[in-house]
Structures are given as C-alpha cells and as structure tokens.
Design an enzyme around this catalytic site. Structure first.
Site, short mmCIF file in Angstrom:
data_model
loop_
_atom_site.label_atom_id
_atom_site.label_comp_id
_atom_site.label_asym_id
_atom_site.label_seq_id
_atom_site.Cartn_x
_atom_site.Cartn_y
_atom_site.Cartn_z
N ASP A 38 108.85 -100.50 37.04
CA ASP A 38 107.84 -101.72 36.82
C ASP A 38 106.84 -101.33 36.07
O ASP A 38 106.46 -101.01 35.01
CB ASP A 38 106.87 -101.19 38.43
CG ASP A 38 106.38 -102.20 38.76
OD1 ASP A 38 106.97 -102.76 39.59
OD2 ASP A 38 106.02 -103.23 38.17
N ASP A 64 108.80 -102.74 30.03
CA ASP A 64 109.04 -103.79 30.04
C ASP A 64 110.57 -104.17 29.96
O ASP A 64 110.71 -102.99 29.10
CB ASP A 64 108.39 -104.69 29.07
CG ASP A 64 109.23 -106.25 29.03
OD1 ASP A 64 109.98 -106.49 29.40
OD2 ASP A 64 108.55 -106.66 27.96
N ASN A 91 115.68 -105.87 41.21
CA ASN A 91 114.86 -106.87 41.54
C ASN A 91 113.45 -107.63 40.94
O ASN A 91 113.49 -108.77 41.42
CB ASN A 91 114.52 -106.20 42.95
CG ASN A 91 112.78 -106.75 43.51
OD1 ASN A 91 113.21 -107.69 43.96
ND2 ASN A 91 111.82 -106.57 42.95
N TYR A 157 113.58 -120.89 35.97
CA TYR A 157 113.43 -120.32 37.02
C TYR A 157 115.36 -120.63 37.39
O TYR A 157 116.03 -119.55 37.50
CB TYR A 157 112.58 -120.65 37.51
CG TYR A 157 112.90 -119.46 39.19
CD1 TYR A 157 112.18 -118.52 38.84
CD2 TYR A 157 113.15 -120.01 39.92
CE1 TYR A 157 112.11 -116.94 40.09
CE2 TYR A 157 113.66 -119.09 41.28
CZ TYR A 157 112.89 -117.30 40.82
OH TYR A 157 112.92 -117.01 42.11
N LYS A 161 118.81 -117.95 37.46
CA LYS A 161 118.59 -117.11 38.60
C LYS A 161 120.50 -117.98 38.72
O LYS A 161 121.21 -116.76 39.22
CB LYS A 161 118.41 -117.79 39.64
CG LYS A 161 116.73 -117.09 39.71
CD LYS A 161 116.55 -115.50 39.99
CE LYS A 161 115.52 -115.23 40.08
NZ LYS A 161 115.39 -113.68 40.51
#
Length: 253
Positions: A38, A64, A91, A157, A161
């Site tokens: 993370d 990162d 994720n 976005y 995706k």
C-alpha cells in the site's frame, strides 16, 4: 467450500483499506499468509496487525506500485518471507473526476493509467516467473463496473479499467496451460474511501446521471472480498479469464 488457501502466500495491493483490507482479512481467515502492499504505510501496518490478530502471518510493503522497483520489492519480500507468491490480488486503484474525454487533463490521464493499469501490470509481470516455475498460481484483479460499460465513470477511469479487463483475459489465455488462473471482480457501488471529486459543471456527470440510477444497493467491502477469495481459491479451479460483476445486478440493467 474448500478453498485450498491454507498456507498460501498472498499479496494484496491496496490492502490498507477498503476492499483490499477486507480481502486481506478474509485470506487470513482461510489460513493464508498475507503481504499487504500500500502507498499508506500506517494503514498497511495496521491491516497487517489485524491479519496477525487472526493468527496468520503478515507483512507490509510501502511504496508506489506504479514504479517497477516497488513492484520488484514486493515480489522479493514475498519470496524472502513466504517463499514466493501463490496468490496476487491486484486491488489498488484510484477514481477520476468523471471528466469527459475533451476535459481530461494530461495529468489526470497519466495518473489513472499509471495507478490503475501500469501498476497491476508491473506486479503481474513480476510474479509470473515464480508461478510458472511452480506450475500454479492465481491472480485476481479488481476491475470495475466501468470495465464493462461506458457509463459508470469518466473517460480516464473507464479506459484504465477496460485495460485491466483486457490484461486479465490476455494473461489468462497465455498462461492457462501453465497452471495459472487470472480473473477479476467488477465492483459496482461499494462503500470504500475512494471519492469522486467532480466539478459541478463537468460534462461527464451530466451525461452519466441518467445511467447511474441503476447502481442499486451499495455493497460492503467484505462482499467484494468474498468474491475475490472465491476466485483465488480451489473452488474456482476451472474459472479463468472471467470478469465477474459483483454489483447487485447493475451490469444487467
């Protein structure tokens, strides 16, 4: 359901909060060893402590993930602590400001592609050689309702995706004969800490508003986590290259 996850080395990106944290805890409950990656070090360490409280081994890597050296460090840490990576959960991701294509800035476009598509690609590429050598592995991506349609988010976005969906399918086909399964969940509205900062007069929200009514009930992060663990488990042994909507039927509207 027999998951076969006990003792499996699992990497969860974005594991410090939201869907990633919920997935990390679910894997721990199944007896997996969990490495949380993370950008938020405090959140990652806290989630790792929660995993340990469930009796599972855990660790955290901060950085990162869109940088190759960080992706390599995550893989190396999993190898040093757990002997490799059996399960990768890609994720981590960010939302755009719902801008239409003509309004997307260079900075917004590059950031969304870097975080949502380049980062999971780098980590997937880093773990694949070890999975190929062992002849097994499971990779689960968090895609999005926006990977299935053009009316769930802004241009950046949505493009990122859709790229995730393509990467999932390509990798699944190319590595299926080497014992590796690659799938994704496609969340609809989910209660997480990801926010949308859209301008009041932005073209994107105005154009998308008529379609957003179909979102239905907002999911809890744990509902997505359950689907992620299922796709990573032996119970999904013949599921490969799937992008599974977990959206209360939004994709069916």
């Amino acid at each position: 359901m027999r998951t076969g996850l006990e003792g499996k080395s699992t990497v969860v990106t974005g594991g410090g909060s939201g869907i990633g944290r919920a997935a990390a805890l679910r894997f721990a409950e199944e007896g997996a060893r969990v490495l949380i990656a993370d950008l938020d070090g405090e959140a990652a360490e806290k989630a790792a402590e929660e995993v340990r409280a469930l009796g599972a081994q855990a660790g955290a890597v901060v950085g990162d993930l869109s940088r190759r050296d960080v992706a390599d460090r995550v893989t190396a840490t999993a190898r040093e602590r757990f002997g490799g990576v059996d399960v990768l959960v890609n994720n981590a991701g960010i939302m755009d400001d719902m801008s239409a294509a003509a309004d997307v800035t260079d900075e917004m476009w590059e950031r969304l592609i870097r975080v949502n598509l380049t980062a999971p690609f780098l980590l997937t590429r880093a773990v694949l050689p070890g999975m190929v050598e062992r002849g097994s592995g499971a990779i689960v991506f968090t895609a999005s309702e926006a990977s299935l349609r053009g009316s769930a988010a802004g241009a950046a976005y949505t493009a990122s995706k859709h790229g995730v969906s393509g990467l999932v399918k390509s990798t699944a086909v190319m590595y299926r004969d080497q014992g590796i399964r690659v799938n994704a969940v496609a969340p609809g509205g989910t209660a997480t800490n990801i926010t949308v900062d859209a301008a009041a007069d932005a073209a994107g929200p105005r154009a998308l508003a008529p379609y957003m009514a179909g979102v239905g009930r907002v999911a809890e992060a744990d509902e997505l986590a359950a689907a992620i663990v299922f796709l990573a488990s032996d119970a999904a042994s013949n599921i490969n290259g799937a992008v599974l909507p977990v959206d209360n039927g939004w994709s069916a509207v």
